[in-house]
Design a protein around this motif. Structure first.
Motif, PDB file in Angstrom:
ATOM      1  N   HIS A   1       5.547   6.345   1.625  1.00 28.78           N
ATOM      2  CA  HIS A   1       6.590   7.143   0.961  1.00 28.78           C
ATOM      3  C   HIS A   1       7.431   6.245   0.052  1.00 28.78           C
ATOM      4  CE1 HIS A   1       9.698  10.055   0.204  1.00 28.78           C
ATOM      5  NE2 HIS A   1      10.621   9.277   0.752  1.00 28.78           N
ATOM      6  N   ASN A   2       7.573   6.684  -1.212  1.00 29.17           N
ATOM      7  CA  ASN A   2       8.419   5.995  -2.179  1.00 29.17           C
ATOM      8  C   ASN A   2       9.739   6.756  -2.308  1.00 29.17           C
ATOM      9  OD1 ASN A   2       9.543   4.530  -4.263  1.00 29.17           O
ATOM     10  ND2 ASN A   2       8.257   5.447  -5.859  1.00 29.17           N
ATOM     11  N   ALA A   3      10.780   6.219  -1.706  1.00 25.88           N
ATOM     12  CA  ALA A   3      12.087   6.889  -1.731  1.00 25.88           C
ATOM     13  C   ALA A   3      12.962   6.414  -2.879  1.00 25.88           C
ATOM     14  CB  ALA A   3      12.799   6.660  -0.400  1.00 25.88           C
ATOM     15  N   GLU A   4      12.451   5.533  -3.730  1.00 25.44           N
ATOM     16  CA  GLU A   4      13.250   5.025  -4.835  1.00 25.44           C
ATOM     17  C   GLU A   4      13.305   6.026  -5.988  1.00 25.44           C
ATOM     18  OE1 GLU A   4      12.077   1.146  -6.034  1.00 25.44           O
ATOM     19  OE2 GLU A   4      12.156   0.293  -4.007  1.00 25.44           O
ATOM     20  N   THR A   5      14.159   5.762  -6.931  1.00 29.85           N
ATOM     21  CA  THR A   5      14.354   6.664  -8.079  1.00 29.85           C
ATOM     22  C   THR A   5      13.481   6.293  -9.272  1.00 29.85           C
ATOM     23  OG1 THR A   5      16.204   5.279  -8.817  1.00 29.85           O
ATOM     24  CG2 THR A   5      16.726   7.170  -7.401  1.00 29.85           C
ATOM     25  N   LYS A   6      12.571   5.367  -9.082  1.00 31.10           N
ATOM     26  CA  LYS A   6      11.673   4.974 -10.171  1.00 31.10           C
ATOM     27  C   LYS A   6      10.249   4.841  -9.643  1.00 31.10           C
ATOM     28  CE  LYS A   6      12.653   0.055  -9.477  1.00 31.10           C
ATOM     29  NZ  LYS A   6      13.123  -1.211 -10.108  1.00 31.10           N
ATOM     30  N   SER A   7       9.289   4.976 -10.551  1.00 36.69           N
ATOM     31  CA  SER A   7       7.882   4.836 -10.188  1.00 36.69           C
ATOM     32  C   SER A   7       7.543   3.375  -9.960  1.00 36.69           C
ATOM     33  CB  SER A   7       6.987   5.404 -11.297  1.00 36.69           C
ATOM     34  OG  SER A   7       7.243   6.768 -11.498  1.00 36.69           O
ATOM     35  N   LYS A   8       6.523   3.153  -9.125  1.00 34.20           N
ATOM     36  CA  LYS A   8       6.073   1.784  -8.902  1.00 34.20           C
ATOM     37  C   LYS A   8       4.624   1.797  -8.442  1.00 34.20           C
ATOM     38  CE  LYS A   8       8.173   1.697  -4.271  1.00 34.20           C
ATOM     39  NZ  LYS A   8       9.100   0.951  -3.401  1.00 34.20           N
ATOM     40  N   VAL A   9       3.956   0.669  -8.608  1.00 31.51           N
ATOM     41  CA  VAL A   9       2.572   0.496  -8.183  1.00 31.51           C
ATOM     42  C   VAL A   9       2.579  -0.305  -6.886  1.00 31.51           C
ATOM     43  CG1 VAL A   9       0.327  -0.489  -8.734  1.00 31.51           C
ATOM     44  CG2 VAL A   9       1.688   0.621 -10.526  1.00 31.51           C
ATOM     45  N   MET A  10       1.929   0.258  -5.855  1.00 29.89           N
ATOM     46  CA  MET A  10       1.867  -0.389  -4.548  1.00 29.89           C
ATOM     47  C   MET A  10       0.467  -0.962  -4.337  1.00 29.89           C
ATOM     48  SD  MET A  10       4.960   0.241  -3.510  1.00 29.89           S
ATOM     49  CE  MET A  10       4.915  -0.266  -1.797  1.00 29.89           C
ATOM     50  N   GLU A  11       0.392  -2.248  -4.048  1.00 31.34           N
ATOM     51  CA  GLU A  11      -0.880  -2.920  -3.755  1.00 31.34           C
ATOM     52  C   GLU A  11      -1.053  -3.007  -2.235  1.00 31.34           C
ATOM     53  OE1 GLU A  11      -3.281  -7.059  -4.847  1.00 31.34           O
ATOM     54  OE2 GLU A  11      -1.170  -6.809  -5.363  1.00 31.34           O
TER      55      GLU A  11
ATOM     56  N   GLY B   1      10.094   9.599  -5.057  1.00 32.48           N
ATOM     57  CA  GLY B   1      10.087  10.612  -4.017  1.00 32.48           C
ATOM     58  C   GLY B   1       8.713  11.028  -3.533  1.00 32.48           C
ATOM     59  N   LYS B   2       7.659  10.377  -4.012  1.00 35.26           N
ATOM     60  CA  LYS B   2       6.298  10.783  -3.662  1.00 35.26           C
ATOM     61  C   LYS B   2       5.899  10.267  -2.278  1.00 35.26           C
ATOM     62  CE  LYS B   2       1.472  10.479  -5.223  1.00 35.26           C
ATOM     63  NZ  LYS B   2       0.550   9.961  -6.257  1.00 35.26           N
ATOM     64  N   THR B   3       5.120  11.088  -1.557  1.00 36.38           N
ATOM     65  CA  THR B   3       4.541  10.710  -0.266  1.00 36.38           C
ATOM     66  C   THR B   3       3.027  10.839  -0.361  1.00 36.38           C
ATOM     67  OG1 THR B   3       6.483  11.449   0.967  1.00 36.38           O
ATOM     68  CG2 THR B   3       4.430  11.225   2.200  1.00 36.38           C
TER      69      THR B   3
ATOM     70  N   PRO C   1     -14.405  -8.497  23.314  1.00 35.73           N
ATOM     71  CA  PRO C   1     -13.485  -7.453  23.775  1.00 35.73           C
ATOM     72  C   PRO C   1     -12.053  -7.974  23.823  1.00 35.73           C
ATOM     73  CG  PRO C   1     -15.467  -7.484  25.134  1.00 35.73           C
ATOM     74  CD  PRO C   1     -15.529  -8.691  24.253  1.00 35.73           C
ATOM     75  N   GLY C   2     -11.111  -7.152  23.399  1.00 29.96           N
ATOM     76  CA  GLY C   2      -9.714  -7.559  23.401  1.00 29.96           C
ATOM     77  C   GLY C   2      -8.919  -6.786  22.372  1.00 29.96           C
ATOM     78  N   LYS C   3      -7.617  -7.106  22.280  1.00 27.10           N
ATOM     79  CA  LYS C   3      -6.707  -6.439  21.345  1.00 27.10           C
ATOM     80  C   LYS C   3      -6.490  -7.345  20.130  1.00 27.10           C
ATOM     81  CE  LYS C   3      -3.114  -4.394  23.050  1.00 27.10           C
ATOM     82  NZ  LYS C   3      -1.758  -4.175  23.642  1.00 27.10           N
ATOM     83  N   TYR C   4      -6.668  -6.747  18.933  1.00 23.83           N
ATOM     84  CA  TYR C   4      -6.509  -7.487  17.687  1.00 23.83           C
ATOM     85  C   TYR C   4      -5.402  -6.832  16.859  1.00 23.83           C
ATOM     86  CZ  TYR C   4     -11.037  -9.589  18.821  1.00 23.83           C
ATOM     87  OH  TYR C   4     -12.080 -10.264  19.438  1.00 23.83           O
ATOM     88  N   LYS C   5      -4.435  -7.623  16.421  1.00 22.88           N
ATOM     89  CA  LYS C   5      -3.363  -7.119  15.577  1.00 22.88           C
ATOM     90  C   LYS C   5      -3.798  -7.192  14.113  1.00 22.88           C
ATOM     91  CE  LYS C   5       0.411  -8.246  18.737  1.00 22.88           C
ATOM     92  NZ  LYS C   5       0.689  -6.822  19.023  1.00 22.88           N
ATOM     93  N   ILE C   6      -3.568  -6.096  13.388  1.00 21.16           N
ATOM     94  CA  ILE C   6      -3.963  -6.005  11.973  1.00 21.16           C
ATOM     95  C   ILE C   6      -2.707  -5.693  11.150  1.00 21.16           C
ATOM     96  CG2 ILE C   6      -5.559  -4.975  10.323  1.00 21.16           C
ATOM     97  CD1 ILE C   6      -7.014  -6.243  12.628  1.00 21.16           C
ATOM     98  N   PRO C   7      -2.016  -6.708  10.611  1.00 24.55           N
ATOM     99  CA  PRO C   7      -0.874  -6.445   9.741  1.00 24.55           C
ATOM    100  C   PRO C   7      -1.335  -5.902   8.386  1.00 24.55           C
ATOM    101  CG  PRO C   7      -0.826  -8.686  10.645  1.00 24.55           C
ATOM    102  CD  PRO C   7      -2.198  -8.146  10.863  1.00 24.55           C
ATOM    103  N   VAL C   8      -0.810  -4.742   8.012  1.00 29.40           N
ATOM    104  CA  VAL C   8      -1.138  -4.116   6.726  1.00 29.40           C
ATOM    105  C   VAL C   8       0.140  -4.009   5.914  1.00 29.40           C
ATOM    106  CG1 VAL C   8      -2.074  -2.056   5.602  1.00 29.40           C
ATOM    107  CG2 VAL C   8      -3.040  -2.833   7.769  1.00 29.40           C
ATOM    108  N   LYS C   9       0.054  -4.293   4.606  1.00 26.28           N
ATOM    109  CA  LYS C   9       1.234  -4.270   3.755  1.00 26.28           C
ATOM    110  C   LYS C   9       0.969  -3.477   2.480  1.00 26.28           C
ATOM    111  CE  LYS C   9       2.990  -8.748   5.342  1.00 26.28           C
ATOM    112  NZ  LYS C   9       3.415 -10.122   4.931  1.00 26.28           N
ATOM    113  N   ALA C  10       2.031  -2.775   2.028  1.00 31.81           N
ATOM    114  CA  ALA C  10       2.044  -2.126   0.716  1.00 31.81           C
ATOM    115  C   ALA C  10       3.072  -2.874  -0.120  1.00 31.81           C
ATOM    116  CB  ALA C  10       2.398  -0.656   0.852  1.00 31.81           C
ATOM    117  N   ILE C  11       2.598  -3.565  -1.163  1.00 28.81           N
ATOM    118  CA  ILE C  11       3.445  -4.499  -1.897  1.00 28.81           C
ATOM    119  C   ILE C  11       3.650  -4.014  -3.333  1.00 28.81           C
ATOM    120  CG2 ILE C  11       3.694  -6.889  -2.644  1.00 28.81           C
ATOM    121  CD1 ILE C  11       1.755  -7.666  -0.400  1.00 28.81           C
ATOM    122  N   SER C  12       4.922  -3.976  -3.762  1.00 29.91           N
ATOM    123  CA  SER C  12       5.255  -3.705  -5.159  1.00 29.91           C
ATOM    124  C   SER C  12       6.038  -4.898  -5.689  1.00 29.91           C
ATOM    125  CB  SER C  12       6.075  -2.416  -5.282  1.00 29.91           C
ATOM    126  OG  SER C  12       7.357  -2.602  -4.709  1.00 29.91           O
ATOM    127  N   GLY C  13       6.493  -4.809  -6.951  1.00 28.56           N
ATOM    128  CA  GLY C  13       7.237  -5.915  -7.522  1.00 28.56           C
ATOM    129  C   GLY C  13       8.588  -6.129  -6.878  1.00 28.56           C
TER     130      GLY C  13
END
Length: 284
Positions: A66-76, A104-106, A121-133
Motif C-alpha cells: 500500500h502506497n499511502a503517500e501523496t505522490k506516485s513512486k516505483v517500488m523495487e 493511495g494505491k493498494t 528440514p527447519g525454519k528459514y527466515k525470508i526478509p522481503v523488501k519493497a524499496i523506493s527512492g
C-alpha cells in the motif's frame, strides 16, 4: 355560512425561522462526501507469514503493498534468500521485479519461493523488501521445510528391458522406493502401452510407503497375437499427489518358435509344389 380564517404574520415568521434552522443543521449531512487525499503511512503485509511445505514444493505467500503517500513512486522488490533458493513476484499473473504505485494505491502481490533440492528440514527466515527512492518497506516471511518427497520406480537389477514372444505374456518384477524423507500415501501404478497390449500390477495401489522403504511390484505384461517382431516402448508410472516416477521399458518382441517352423514348412511346401509343376508340365 362562511368560516373566516385569520393569519398572524408573527406566527408565520416564527415557523419559517424554525424550518430554516432545521435545514441549516441538516446541511452537513446532505453535502456530498469527497475522498480523503492519500496520506498516512505506507505498508507491506502478508495474510500468512509462516508456511510449511516439503523442500520440493512451492511456498506461496499472498502479500499486499500500500502506497499511502501523496505522490506516485516505483517500488523495487528484493529478498534475501538462502543459497540455492529462488523467488518470484507475480502481479495479476505476470512476473515482475518492480511496480509503479499511484498515490493511495493498494496492490496484491503473490510471492513464490522454491527451496533448494538439498534444503534440510527447519525454519528459514525470508526478509522481503519493497524499496523506493524515499522509503523501504520490510516483510519478514518464514518458510518451514518439513522434509522432501521422492519416489522411484525401476527393476530390482536396474535393467529396463524384456524379451517376449508374440502372443505370450511375461511377469516382470518392479521395485517401488520412497527416496524422500516424508511418507508417501496412495501411490497408483499405471501403464502406457502399444495398442492392444495389456498390463496388470500386483498390487495396483500402495496405501503407504515410509521413507527409505521399498515395495515389490509384480507386473504381468501380455503381448497380442500376430504382433510384428521388433522393439517397443512401454511406460510404467508410480504416482501420487506429491510426485510421480515413470519407468520406460524396452520390450523386444520375437516370433515364437512354432511360428518360425510353420513359416519354414510353408516355404518348403511352396518350393516342392513349384518343382512338381515343372516336372509335370515343363516338357509340354
Amino acid at each position: 355560512m362562511f368560516t373566516t380564517f385569520s393569519f398572524k404574520p408573527s406566527k408565520v415568521r416564527r415557523n419559517a425561522a424554525v424550518i430554516f434552522l432545521i435545514l441549516c443543521s441538516a446541511g452537513p449531512i446532505l453535502r456530498a462526501q469527497t475522498p480523503a487525499p492519500a496520506g498516512g503511512k505506507s505498508s507491506y503485509s502478508a495474510r500468512l507469514m509462516n508456511i510449511e511445505a516439503a523442500s520440493n514444493e512451492i511456498f506461496r505467500f499472498n502479500t499486499t503493498l500500500h502506497n499511502a503517500e501523496t505522490k506516485s513512486k516505483v517500488m523495487e522488490l528484493k529478498a534475501t534468500l538462502p543459497i540455492g533458493w529462488m523467488i518470484s513476484y507475480k502481479v495479476e499473473g505476470n512476473q515482475v521485479t518492480s511496480l509503479a504505485m499511484d498515490p493511495g494505491k493498494t496492490q496484491d502481490i503473490s510471492i513464490e519461493i522454491n527451496a533448494s533440492a538439498n534444503a534440510s528440514p527447519g525454519k528459514y527466515k525470508i526478509p522481503v523488501k519493497a524499496i523506493s527512492g524515499t522509503d523501504t518497506l520490510s516483510l519478514n516471511l518464514e518458510a518451514v521445510v518439513k522434509g522432501s518427497y521422492g519416489i522411484t520406480l525401476s527393476s530390482p537389477s536396474g535393467r529396463l528391458s524384456a524379451e517376449l514372444n508374440s502372443g505370450s505374456h511375461e511377469e516382470i518384477q518392479l521395485a517401488l522406493k520412497n527416496s524422500g524423507t516424508l511418507p508417501l500415501k496412495d501411490i497408483d501404478l499405471t501403464s502406457q502401452l502399444p495398442t492392444n497390449w495389456e498390463a496388470t500390477f500386483e498390487p495396483a495401489k500402495v496405501s503407504n510407503l515410509e521413507p527409505g522403504k521399498s515395495q515389490d511390484i509384480k507386473l504381468s505384461l501380455k503381448v497380442p497375437d500376430k504382433t510384428i517382431a521388433g522393439d517397443y516402448a512401454a511406460t510404467f508410472t508410480a504416482s501420487n499427489p506429491n510426485g510421480n516416477a515413470p519407468a520406460v521399458f524396452r520390450i523386444i518382441v520375437k516370433t515364437s518358435l512354432l511360428s518360425g517352423w510353420i513359416g519354414i514348412l510353408v516355404i518348403l511346401l511352396s518350393i516342392g509344389l513349384v518343382y512338381y509343376l515343372i516336372r509335370k508340365y515343363g516338357r509340354r
